[in-house]
Scaffold this motif. Structure first.
Motif: not given
Length: 363
Positions: A105-107, A114-117, A271-272, A298-299
């Protein structure tokens, strides 16, 4: 890979196979309305769907490092059967499921293992109601966390041992949330120092992924933690840093198929990480401009990530981080030097060689 590391890998693989079968049996029973000991509302479909998604993500795999450490910690004390280990393993992996759901969710991560979050599974369920999808994903993660505590307290363990193990689990969960908060704060620092990264690692992952399984396994076997807790912490801290550096290395230099998710997620999320910190320290003006544009985008396209990967390799960051991970792995192994004086040698040997295995894995 030498024979000792191969033996550690085989032991870990054996624990994983046995646990996966036990975990599936537990989750199947939990999600079957006819046999479940968990009371859920009879009306509506949302509670059952949340359980289904928790089950799916939980059974989709992962390294099961926590399960291995748990069983081998008990084996330090005894080679016999230890009541409570299955419950402790299920509990620690459900806590992991909770963390993964909330991390995704955060990311804003679309895939996991290997599947949808879980978050994106709900977004597919409710494409026109993003707020509902978000709320349901948060609640599914919360459900996994509460189930993690429940499995310890409702098993066949003696009450005093169950409470002691549940307290370890609760402390680990609280530390993990604190680590997640610090993880978010870290990314407000343009270039965080190494000690901050180590502390994020300690709280966000080491406490529940390494230290808690060690404590739980020893408690289940009837050991007194007090005389050994400080050295367990030192071992866990060194192994945790080695693991996290290697995880960060895999995120840029690993194989997406082996990982079960796209590479470059740390850069896309801004993310650092250990890798990003190293890049920020060596980039020239042109390279820094490219990296700054990619961080938190993100893109960010694959060819941009390829260019950043080439920059990292040109500066030797891939080699340096592997060397750093191996150095901390050696520090962890060295912490086991005195363990043979009081614990079973074959289990001690596992902990001695486990750090080297952990920084050669491909996922």
């Amino acid at each position: 890979m030498n024979d000792a590391i191969t033996a550690a890998w085989r032991r870990a693989a054996g624990h994983q196979r046995r646990f996966d079968a036990r975990f599936a049996t537990y989750l199947d029973a939990l999600t079957d309305p006819a046999s479940s000991s968990l009371e859920i509302p009879r009306h509506g479909t949302f509670p059952a769907r949340a359980l289904q998604l928790v089950r799916e993500l939980s059974l989709r795999g992962g390294k099961r490092l926590r399960v291995t450490l748990l069983h081998e910690a008990a084996a330090l004390v005894t080679d016999g059967s230890v009541p409570g280990l299955d419950e402790a393993a299920i509990s620690i992996e459900l806590l992991q499921t909770h963390g993964l759901i909330h991390d995704d969710i955060i990311d804003d991560a679309p895939t996991r293992r290997g599947g949808p979050s879980t978050y994106y599974a709900y977004r597919q369920d409710f494409p026109d109601r993003p707020g509902t999808a978000l709320a349901l994903a948060v609640l599914a993660g919360d459900l996994a966390a509460f189930l993690a505590g429940r499995v310890l307290l409702t098993g066949a363990l003696p009450p005093d041992r169950a409470l002691a193990m549940a307290a370890v689990q609760a402390d680990a969960a609280a530390a993990t949330v604190a680590g997640q908060l610090l993880d978010l704060e870290r990314d407000f620092h343009p270039a965080p120092d190494i000690e901050l990264l180590h502390e994020v690692t300690e709280y966000k992952s080491t406490r529940y992924s390494i230290l808690a399984p060690l404590r739980l396994g020893l408690l289940a076997a009837g050991a007194d933690l007090a005389p050994h807790d400080a050295e367990l912490r030192r071992y866990a801290t060194a192994l945790g840093i080695a693991n996290q550096i290697h995880d960060d290395w895999l995120d840029l230099f690993g194989d997406p198929e082996s990982l079960g998710k796209p590479v470059g997620s740390d850069i896309r999320s801004g993310r650092r990480s250990y890798v990003v910190r190293a890049l920020l320290a060596v980039c020239d003006t042109g390279e820094r401009k490219l990296l700054d544009a990619a961080l938190g985008a993100p893109d960010c396209e694959a060819d941009t990530l390829d260019r950043i990967r080439d920059i990292a390799r040109a500066h030797g960051i891939d080699r340096q981080l592997r060397a750093d991970a191996e150095r901390y792995a050696r520090q962890a192994a060295a912490r086991t030097a005195t363990w043979r004086e009081r614990w079973r040698p074959d289990a001690v040997a596992f902990f001695e060689h486990m750090p080297a295995w952990s920084v050669t894995r491909e996922r």
